[in-house]
Structure formats: C-alpha cells, structure tokens
Design an enzyme around this catalytic site. Structure first.
Site, short mmCIF file in Angstrom:
data_model
loop_
_atom_site.label_atom_id
_atom_site.label_comp_id
_atom_site.label_asym_id
_atom_site.label_seq_id
_atom_site.Cartn_x
_atom_site.Cartn_y
_atom_site.Cartn_z
N CYS A 108 0.84 -1.20 0.00
CA CYS A 108 0.00 0.00 0.00
C CYS A 108 0.88 1.26 0.00
CB CYS A 108 -0.92 0.00 1.22
SG CYS A 108 -2.12 1.35 1.22
N ASP A 129 0.35 3.73 1.73
CA ASP A 129 0.23 4.32 3.07
C ASP A 129 1.61 4.68 3.63
OD1 ASP A 129 -0.14 4.64 5.95
OD2 ASP A 129 -2.16 3.84 5.60
N ARG A 185 2.59 5.17 6.51
CA ARG A 185 2.95 4.59 7.82
C ARG A 185 3.53 3.19 7.68
NH1 ARG A 185 -2.96 4.86 10.12
NH2 ARG A 185 -3.20 3.90 8.07
N HIS A 227 -2.26 -4.21 4.94
CA HIS A 227 -2.00 -3.79 6.33
C HIS A 227 -3.31 -3.45 7.02
CE1 HIS A 227 -2.63 0.63 5.80
NE2 HIS A 227 -2.41 0.31 4.54
N CYS A 281 -6.28 -0.05 6.86
CA CYS A 281 -6.01 0.45 5.50
C CYS A 281 -7.15 1.37 5.03
CB CYS A 281 -5.84 -0.71 4.53
SG CYS A 281 -5.41 -0.14 2.85
ZN ZN Z 1 -3.46 1.00 2.95
#
Ligand code: ZN
Length: 220
Positions: free
Chosen positions: A52, A54, A56, A111, A114
């Site tokens: 992803c 993302d 983080r 994850h 998400c």
């Molecule tokens: Zn995600």
C-alpha cells in the site's frame, strides 16, 4: 487550506525534507563504498513487494531491507489489477521485475487500518475524484465476500483486508509471466499482512488455509 511556513517563508514540509536530506548526506559519506556499488552494479532485488502507498507502512523498515533489496510497487490498497484491466503501471513493474531483474518471490502485503480498503465504503465525488473512484473498485470483490460472510462489525475491516490480499494473488496469476513461472516452480507468490498495532507480519498459509505469524511459520 494554507501552506505552513517558517519565519523566513520556507514551506515547513519541504524544510523537513531538506533537513532530512542533509542527514542522509552524512550517511552517504559514511557508507560511500556501498552507495557507489549500488550505482555501478545492476540492481538484483530479492523481492517484488506489492504494498500500500500508506506512508505509515514502510516495506524496507518492516523487513530491515537495504537499498537494492526490494523492488516495490506501492499504490492505494496494494492492488494488482487483472492483466486485462486498463492499467499498465503494475503490469509493467511485474514484467520488468520478473522478466528483467529475475525476481522469483512476489509478496503482496496488505495492512490493518487500511484507508484504501475503507474508501469503498465512503462517498467519493465521481467528478472530482474519478480516478480514486475507479481505483477502489478493485477492492470490491473482497468487500462483497466478507459482507456475505456476516462477520461481527469489528472483524470486518481486517478480514476484508486479508481477503483483498488473497484476491490480488489470483490477479497476479492473470499475468502470463507470473502464471508460467509459478507453474514451472520458478516463482513463489506470498500473501502477507502487516499488523500496525503489533508491528508484526503474518502470512497466508495455503496448506492450512489460515493466516499465521511469519516468524512462527519460518520456525515451524
Ligand atoms: Zn493501505
């Protein structure tokens, strides 16, 4: 929306990146031989990591990988569009990674928490965010599967995320280069999940049909 600036009018986000780069330059000087070798040698990554976007969830951090070890595809909700979908970004990286770089392990890693998976359940303005609206449609099969399973509300998101990762493994098989590699035993594909609360990876075990801790699986 306003852009945060310091007293000299410098954009604070960019200032942060500049200061970070300054620290990296020190590291580069310390590890010059390593970084130079990266520039001279052809890349030979260990894994194709499809994860992803993302901010983080940082693949190199959670696998302690050095530069040169992970060939990464990151997009919203770690999507592998089917080979006949109108997207070449993921397919091109798969073909390059497998065909040119000789990668023989492909990890699709979702994850917990998400936002890309949750996005399908939230209103997306069709005119202004048309790309996002089309993209999150790739997560619909997992949503449909889990909605039909009638799970308690608190389990739904994580189970949808897991099912979505498994669907992306199916989608990987729509690419001839992956399908033929797997059939010939040259390529392995892996469904992983990063638990943000625990800081731990788990993997889908096709032998038992269960998700198990990656470390536990490796030790078993
Ligand atoms: Zn995600």
């Amino acid at each position: 929306m306003t852009i945060e600036k310091d007293t000299r009018g410098t954009d604070l986000d960019i200032k942060d990146a500049i200061e970070g780069h300054e620290r990296f330059r020190l590291q580069f000087e310390r590890d010059k031989a390593f970084f130079k070798s990266l520039a001279i040698k052809k890349q030979k990554p260990r894994l194709l990591w499809i994860g992803c976007a993302d901010s983080r969830v940082v693949p190199a951090q959670i696998t302690s990988a050095d530069p040169g070890e992970l060939f990464e595809i990151r997009n919203i909700a770690n999507v592998v569009p089917p080979a006949d979908a109108a997207d070449d970004a993921v397919g091109a990286a798969i073909e390059y990674g497998v065909g040119h770089l000789g990668i023989d392990d492909i990890v699709v890693c979702g994850h917990t928490h998400c936002g890309g998976i949750q996005a399908l359940l939230e209103p997306i303005p069709p005119g202004r965010e048309a790309h996002l609206g089309r993209w999150v449609e790739f997560t619909r099969p997992a949503h449909q599967l889990i909605a039909a399973a009638g799970l308690p509300q608190e389990e739904r998101l994580t189970e949808t995320i897991k099912a979505h990762v498994q669907f992306q493994l199916d989608n990987l098989m729509t690419y001839a280069i992956v399908r033929e590699g797997v059939a010939a035993g040259r390529i392995n594909v892996h469904a992983w999940l990063y638990d943000m609360d625990a800081g731990a990876l788990s993997a889908y075990d096709p032998a038992t049909g269960e998700w198990r801790g990656l470390l536990e699986m490796a030790g078993a």
